[in-house]
Design an enzyme around this catalytic site. Sequence first.
Site, PDB file in Angstrom:
ATOM      1  N   ASP A 137       0.813  -1.222   0.000  1.00 55.17           N
ATOM      2  CA  ASP A 137       0.000   0.000   0.000  1.00 55.17           C
ATOM      3  C   ASP A 137       0.840   1.262   0.000  1.00 55.17           C
ATOM      4  O   ASP A 137       2.061   1.228   0.167  1.00 55.17           O
ATOM      5  CB  ASP A 137      -0.958  -0.013   1.205  1.00 55.17           C
ATOM      6  CG  ASP A 137      -0.259  -0.435   2.502  1.00 55.17           C
ATOM      7  OD1 ASP A 137       0.983  -0.384   2.566  1.00 55.17           O
ATOM      8  OD2 ASP A 137      -0.968  -0.820   3.451  1.00 55.17           O
ATOM      9  N   ASP A 194      -7.378  -2.356  13.904  1.00 51.85           N
ATOM     10  CA  ASP A 194      -8.751  -2.649  13.470  1.00 51.85           C
ATOM     11  C   ASP A 194      -8.813  -3.921  12.615  1.00 51.85           C
ATOM     12  O   ASP A 194      -9.826  -4.195  11.990  1.00 51.85           O
ATOM     13  CB  ASP A 194      -9.354  -1.454  12.711  1.00 51.85           C
ATOM     14  CG  ASP A 194      -8.621  -1.146  11.408  1.00 51.85           C
ATOM     15  OD1 ASP A 194      -7.629  -1.854  11.084  1.00 51.85           O
ATOM     16  OD2 ASP A 194      -9.033  -0.202  10.698  1.00 51.85           O
ATOM     17  N   HIS A 204      -6.916  -4.609   9.981  1.00 51.70           N
ATOM     18  CA  HIS A 204      -6.601  -4.477   8.560  1.00 51.70           C
ATOM     19  C   HIS A 204      -5.311  -5.200   8.183  1.00 51.70           C
ATOM     20  O   HIS A 204      -4.394  -5.318   8.978  1.00 51.70           O
ATOM     21  CB  HIS A 204      -6.589  -3.016   8.092  1.00 51.70           C
ATOM     22  CG  HIS A 204      -5.441  -2.165   8.533  1.00 51.70           C
ATOM     23  ND1 HIS A 204      -5.550  -0.806   8.729  1.00 51.70           N
ATOM     24  CD2 HIS A 204      -4.143  -2.455   8.797  1.00 51.70           C
ATOM     25  CE1 HIS A 204      -4.374  -0.318   9.090  1.00 51.70           C
ATOM     26  NE2 HIS A 204      -3.502  -1.287   9.137  1.00 51.70           N
ATOM     27  N   GLU A 218      -9.553  -1.876   5.357  1.00 54.78           N
ATOM     28  CA  GLU A 218     -10.252  -1.512   6.581  1.00 54.78           C
ATOM     29  C   GLU A 218     -11.518  -2.364   6.746  1.00 54.78           C
ATOM     30  O   GLU A 218     -11.926  -3.051   5.803  1.00 54.78           O
ATOM     31  CB  GLU A 218     -10.610  -0.016   6.524  1.00 54.78           C
ATOM     32  CG  GLU A 218      -9.399   0.914   6.343  1.00 54.78           C
ATOM     33  CD  GLU A 218      -8.458   0.964   7.560  1.00 54.78           C
ATOM     34  OE1 GLU A 218      -8.308  -0.047   8.261  1.00 54.78           O
ATOM     35  OE2 GLU A 218      -7.852   2.020   7.787  1.00 54.78           O
TER      36      GLU A 218
HETATM   37  C1  GLP Z   1       0.051   0.243   8.397  1.00 56.30           C
HETATM   38  C2  GLP Z   1       0.137  -0.631   7.172  1.00 56.30           C
HETATM   39  C3  GLP Z   1      -0.255  -2.054   7.483  1.00 56.30           C
HETATM   40  C4  GLP Z   1       0.462  -2.539   8.725  1.00 56.30           C
HETATM   41  C5  GLP Z   1       0.173  -1.640   9.883  1.00 56.30           C
HETATM   42  C6  GLP Z   1       0.818  -2.115  11.176  1.00 56.30           C
HETATM   43  O1  GLP Z   1      -1.251   0.587   8.711  1.00 56.30           O
HETATM   44  N1  GLP Z   1      -0.705  -0.160   6.112  1.00 56.30           N
HETATM   45  O2  GLP Z   1       0.067  -2.875   6.373  1.00 56.30           O
HETATM   46  O3  GLP Z   1       0.045  -3.838   9.007  1.00 56.30           O
HETATM   47  O4  GLP Z   1       0.665  -0.374   9.527  1.00 56.30           O
HETATM   48  O5  GLP Z   1       1.548  -1.098  11.782  1.00 56.30           O
HETATM   49  P1  GLP Z   1       2.467  -1.274  13.037  1.00 56.30           P
HETATM   50  O6  GLP Z   1       3.472  -2.346  12.695  1.00 56.30           O
HETATM   51  O7  GLP Z   1       3.111   0.056  13.196  1.00 56.30           O
HETATM   52  O8  GLP Z   1       1.608  -1.686  14.156  1.00 56.30           O
END
Ligand code: GLP
Length: 261
Positions: free
Chosen positions: A67, A136, A138, A143
């Site tokens: 993404d 959440d 994802h 989402e």
């Molecule tokens: C972002 C990315 C996700 C990832 C998430 C987790 O939102 N788009 O792909 O899984 O971060 O983040 P963290 O590792 O900082 O908890």
Amino acid sequence: MDVVVLPDPRRAERLAARLIADELRGNPRLVLGLATGRTMEQVYRELVELHRREALDFAGCRSFNLDEYAGLPATSPNSYRAYMQRHLFDQVNLDPANTHLPDGTAGDLAAECSRYEELIEQCGGIDLQLLGIGLDGHIGFNEPLSSFASRTRVVMLSPETMAQNGPLFDDLGQMPRRALTMGVGTILEANRCLLLATGAEKNRIVTQFVEGPLTAMISASALHLHPHCTVILDEAAGGGLQGLEHYRWIFANEPKWNTYR
Ligand code: GLP
């Protein structure tokens, strides 16, 4: 789904990096799906170490990130392109031409999403997709209520994601509210999925997605539909699982984990 719960985050991150490295050694032309977020930083550090110490070779590897924020240019330090350059691309021998992220500044974002899907297909599909998980539920930026059949597209970020990722921006007002993300359906087409979650704040959502029902409210639960998915957790994230002893027993006894214990 294989669930591996390790005593601390370092061991979980190291196992994730070793599994990626072994896939790459087995297939130097690997098409690698990549993820961002705080959890992945140490995985990339480990991969960079393996590149330096053991000459792990990325020369033939092609990468596709899950993404990118809509509207953020690659030059913005908060863009996922900048994140990937910092944590991995600038430090290993991946050919820059073989590293792909959706372009969040494209004039026609829908066309950019279609182009991205076509590019993945042209490369023969993703061999191994690395995943984190949002609070959440994802995966990528899928989402709640993302269709399990969804493809790469533009999405609105949820308030929970805005709150989770907002602190990474100097000024919350600069955080885009939309992103381009591979769909759940795109992710499910990868040959193998590897999800890593660490830390107590992920405990609730991990318990829900691993042992709860399949639901579009938690995109990660779709991974139960994938025939080859490995979930790696540390004790803090996985400690609430009912089947904890069962997962531990399998990791301790299943021959395929022999070299990873
Ligand atoms: C972002 C990315 C996700 C990832 C998430 C987790 O939102 N788009 O792909 O899984 O971060 O983040 P963290 O590792 O900082 O908890």
